[in-house]
Write a protein that holds these residues in place. Sequence first.
Motif, PDB file in Angstrom:
ATOM      1  N   CYS A   1      17.320 -30.643 -15.996  1.00  0.00           N
ATOM      2  CA  CYS A   1      16.456 -30.404 -15.039  1.00  0.00           C
ATOM      3  C   CYS A   1      15.412 -28.982 -15.385  1.00  0.00           C
ATOM      4  O   CYS A   1      15.903 -27.894 -15.618  1.00  0.00           O
ATOM      5  CB  CYS A   1      17.396 -29.987 -13.700  1.00  0.00           C
ATOM      6  SG  CYS A   1      16.330 -29.446 -12.227  1.00  0.00           S
ATOM      7  N   ARG A   2      14.253 -29.369 -15.160  1.00  0.00           N
ATOM      8  CA  ARG A   2      13.114 -28.185 -15.493  1.00  0.00           C
ATOM      9  C   ARG A   2      12.989 -27.573 -14.192  1.00  0.00           C
ATOM     10  O   ARG A   2      12.960 -28.229 -13.003  1.00  0.00           O
ATOM     11  CB  ARG A   2      11.900 -28.737 -16.057  1.00  0.00           C
ATOM     12  CG  ARG A   2      12.232 -29.493 -17.433  1.00  0.00           C
ATOM     13  CD  ARG A   2      10.852 -29.878 -18.054  1.00  0.00           C
ATOM     14  NE  ARG A   2       9.707 -29.258 -17.810  1.00  0.00           N
ATOM     15  CZ  ARG A   2       8.657 -29.886 -17.898  1.00  0.00           C
ATOM     16  NH1 ARG A   2       8.297 -30.996 -18.254  1.00  0.00           N
ATOM     17  NH2 ARG A   2       7.547 -28.987 -17.375  1.00  0.00           N
ATOM     18  N   LEU A   3      12.716 -26.231 -14.189  1.00  0.00           N
ATOM     19  CA  LEU A   3      12.695 -25.645 -12.912  1.00  0.00           C
ATOM     20  C   LEU A   3      11.096 -25.197 -12.366  1.00  0.00           C
ATOM     21  O   LEU A   3      11.013 -24.832 -11.518  1.00  0.00           O
ATOM     22  CB  LEU A   3      13.395 -24.010 -13.075  1.00  0.00           C
ATOM     23  CG  LEU A   3      14.781 -24.096 -13.451  1.00  0.00           C
ATOM     24  CD1 LEU A   3      15.278 -22.566 -13.649  1.00  0.00           C
ATOM     25  CD2 LEU A   3      15.515 -24.978 -12.431  1.00  0.00           C
ATOM     26  N   ASP A   4      10.351 -26.038 -13.081  1.00  0.00           N
ATOM     27  CA  ASP A   4       8.969 -25.938 -13.070  1.00  0.00           C
ATOM     28  C   ASP A   4       8.170 -27.442 -12.410  1.00  0.00           C
ATOM     29  O   ASP A   4       7.164 -27.627 -12.560  1.00  0.00           O
ATOM     30  CB  ASP A   4       8.086 -25.617 -14.201  1.00  0.00           C
ATOM     31  CG  ASP A   4       8.303 -26.509 -15.433  1.00  0.00           C
ATOM     32  OD1 ASP A   4       9.075 -27.375 -15.314  1.00  0.00           O
ATOM     33  OD2 ASP A   4       7.730 -26.261 -16.516  1.00  0.00           O
ATOM     34  N   ARG A   5       9.367 -28.058 -11.829  1.00  0.00           N
ATOM     35  CA  ARG A   5       8.766 -29.435 -11.315  1.00  0.00           C
ATOM     36  C   ARG A   5       8.247 -29.649  -9.937  1.00  0.00           C
ATOM     37  O   ARG A   5       7.803 -30.745  -9.405  1.00  0.00           O
ATOM     38  CB  ARG A   5      10.193 -30.515 -11.603  1.00  0.00           C
ATOM     39  CG  ARG A   5      10.503 -30.449 -12.882  1.00  0.00           C
ATOM     40  CD  ARG A   5       9.405 -30.992 -13.755  1.00  0.00           C
ATOM     41  NE  ARG A   5       9.238 -32.539 -14.402  1.00  0.00           N
ATOM     42  CZ  ARG A   5       8.545 -32.849 -15.011  1.00  0.00           C
ATOM     43  NH1 ARG A   5       7.538 -32.336 -15.760  1.00  0.00           N
ATOM     44  NH2 ARG A   5       8.518 -34.207 -15.139  1.00  0.00           N
ATOM     45  N   LEU A   6       8.263 -28.598  -9.221  1.00  0.00           N
ATOM     46  CA  LEU A   6       8.235 -28.852  -7.933  1.00  0.00           C
ATOM     47  C   LEU A   6       6.632 -29.173  -7.529  1.00  0.00           C
ATOM     48  O   LEU A   6       6.248 -30.293  -6.785  1.00  0.00           O
ATOM     49  CB  LEU A   6       8.095 -27.445  -7.094  1.00  0.00           C
ATOM     50  CG  LEU A   6       7.553 -27.613  -5.571  1.00  0.00           C
ATOM     51  CD1 LEU A   6       8.548 -28.633  -4.541  1.00  0.00           C
ATOM     52  CD2 LEU A   6       7.962 -26.351  -4.834  1.00  0.00           C
ATOM     53  N   ALA A   7       5.673 -28.608  -8.233  1.00  0.00           N
ATOM     54  CA  ALA A   7       4.203 -29.186  -8.305  1.00  0.00           C
ATOM     55  C   ALA A   7       3.869 -30.667  -8.607  1.00  0.00           C
ATOM     56  O   ALA A   7       3.334 -31.197  -8.098  1.00  0.00           O
ATOM     57  CB  ALA A   7       3.342 -28.134  -9.135  1.00  0.00           C
ATOM     58  N   ALA A   8       4.633 -31.108  -9.587  1.00  0.00           N
ATOM     59  CA  ALA A   8       4.718 -32.382  -9.811  1.00  0.00           C
ATOM     60  C   ALA A   8       5.216 -33.319  -8.881  1.00  0.00           C
ATOM     61  O   ALA A   8       4.501 -34.520  -8.686  1.00  0.00           O
ATOM     62  CB  ALA A   8       5.631 -32.891 -11.189  1.00  0.00           C
ATOM     63  N   TYR A   9       6.221 -32.944  -8.138  1.00  0.00           N
ATOM     64  CA  TYR A   9       6.752 -33.759  -6.944  1.00  0.00           C
ATOM     65  C   TYR A   9       5.744 -33.641  -5.928  1.00  0.00           C
ATOM     66  O   TYR A   9       5.105 -34.799  -5.238  1.00  0.00           O
ATOM     67  CB  TYR A   9       8.003 -33.361  -6.326  1.00  0.00           C
ATOM     68  CG  TYR A   9       9.132 -33.744  -7.493  1.00  0.00           C
ATOM     69  CD1 TYR A   9       9.518 -34.891  -7.661  1.00  0.00           C
ATOM     70  CD2 TYR A   9       9.663 -32.499  -8.189  1.00  0.00           C
ATOM     71  CE1 TYR A   9      10.678 -35.429  -8.348  1.00  0.00           C
ATOM     72  CE2 TYR A   9      10.920 -33.024  -8.853  1.00  0.00           C
ATOM     73  CZ  TYR A   9      11.239 -34.532  -9.021  1.00  0.00           C
ATOM     74  OH  TYR A   9      12.376 -34.865  -9.908  1.00  0.00           O
ATOM     75  N   GLU A  10       5.128 -32.694  -5.470  1.00  0.00           N
ATOM     76  CA  GLU A  10       4.110 -32.445  -4.643  1.00  0.00           C
ATOM     77  C   GLU A  10       2.634 -33.116  -4.854  1.00  0.00           C
ATOM     78  O   GLU A  10       2.280 -33.914  -4.377  1.00  0.00           O
ATOM     79  CB  GLU A  10       3.708 -30.886  -4.273  1.00  0.00           C
ATOM     80  CG  GLU A  10       4.615 -30.230  -3.814  1.00  0.00           C
ATOM     81  CD  GLU A  10       4.555 -28.837  -4.086  1.00  0.00           C
ATOM     82  OE1 GLU A  10       4.999 -27.781  -3.025  1.00  0.00           O
ATOM     83  OE2 GLU A  10       3.560 -28.155  -4.822  1.00  0.00           O
ATOM     84  N   THR A  11       2.678 -33.397  -6.322  1.00  0.00           N
ATOM     85  CA  THR A  11       1.476 -33.929  -6.723  1.00  0.00           C
ATOM     86  C   THR A  11       1.525 -35.562  -6.447  1.00  0.00           C
ATOM     87  O   THR A  11       0.476 -36.381  -6.277  1.00  0.00           O
ATOM     88  CB  THR A  11       1.094 -33.547  -8.014  1.00  0.00           C
ATOM     89  OG1 THR A  11       0.659 -32.373  -8.375  1.00  0.00           O
ATOM     90  CG2 THR A  11      -0.115 -34.494  -8.971  1.00  0.00           C
ATOM     91  N   LEU A  12       2.634 -35.948  -6.671  1.00  0.00           N
ATOM     92  CA  LEU A  12       3.118 -37.385  -6.718  1.00  0.00           C
ATOM     93  C   LEU A  12       2.928 -37.797  -5.196  1.00  0.00           C
ATOM     94  O   LEU A  12       2.378 -38.719  -4.751  1.00  0.00           O
ATOM     95  CB  LEU A  12       4.525 -37.736  -7.174  1.00  0.00           C
ATOM     96  CG  LEU A  12       5.014 -39.193  -6.830  1.00  0.00           C
ATOM     97  CD1 LEU A  12       4.077 -40.156  -7.632  1.00  0.00           C
ATOM     98  CD2 LEU A  12       6.546 -39.328  -7.293  1.00  0.00           C
ATOM     99  N   ASN A  13       3.564 -36.916  -4.262  1.00  0.00           N
ATOM    100  CA  ASN A  13       3.497 -37.131  -2.870  1.00  0.00           C
ATOM    101  C   ASN A  13       1.817 -37.453  -2.425  1.00  0.00           C
ATOM    102  O   ASN A  13       1.505 -38.246  -1.626  1.00  0.00           O
ATOM    103  CB  ASN A  13       4.097 -36.115  -2.028  1.00  0.00           C
ATOM    104  CG  ASN A  13       4.321 -36.387  -0.816  1.00  0.00           C
ATOM    105  OD1 ASN A  13       4.817 -37.634  -0.385  1.00  0.00           O
ATOM    106  ND2 ASN A  13       4.071 -35.482   0.125  1.00  0.00           N
TER     107      ASN A  13
END
Length: 196
Positions: A93-105
Amino acid sequence: FRGGAQLRELMLGMMASAPSDPVERHIQMSAKVVLYERALIERGGVRFESERRFLSEDLLFNLDALSHATCATVLPDRFYNYFQNLSSITQACRLDRLAAYETLNRELGRRYLSFSNDAEWQLRTDRLFIGYLRSYMRGVVAANAPRKDKLRTLKEVCKSPEWEPIAGRYPVRSMRPMHRLIWQLTRHGQVWTIYA
């Protein structure tokens, strides 16, 4: 599945289940468990995205391919044995993945504009995002990282601007009780409670 309406149902089922369904997803979305006719891939210009550009690149590939298909078949049998490598990128689990989930959305909304007025499509996209972030938060809490970094990451998740439009349309009451609790804690920024 034949024709636009049935293929839409397949695509919806591959993305996420209906909000009231206790199962997150009924149809496997991994690109490792599908076969597509080469002509369909070439005709549609379908390409496999890099996981460095988008999370869930398998989902995007399948949705892109199915959006060009005229029919599809789902077999109930399993022909694929999955080896879990505990040191693989999917396990850490990387702690910098939020932006990637937002981008996918946002990409799901951009890429499938033909579904932009489809309320059920939006609900499935929302459920996918909610489920991914719930899983992400679980991974953040369990991550081998300093507590202050984990709390900072959870706070960022709670403050994501993606929550606001979802909150206005998602039927939260239809969620399973534990999922509804996590939703409420997230929406109210209860970082310490989520961490606990």
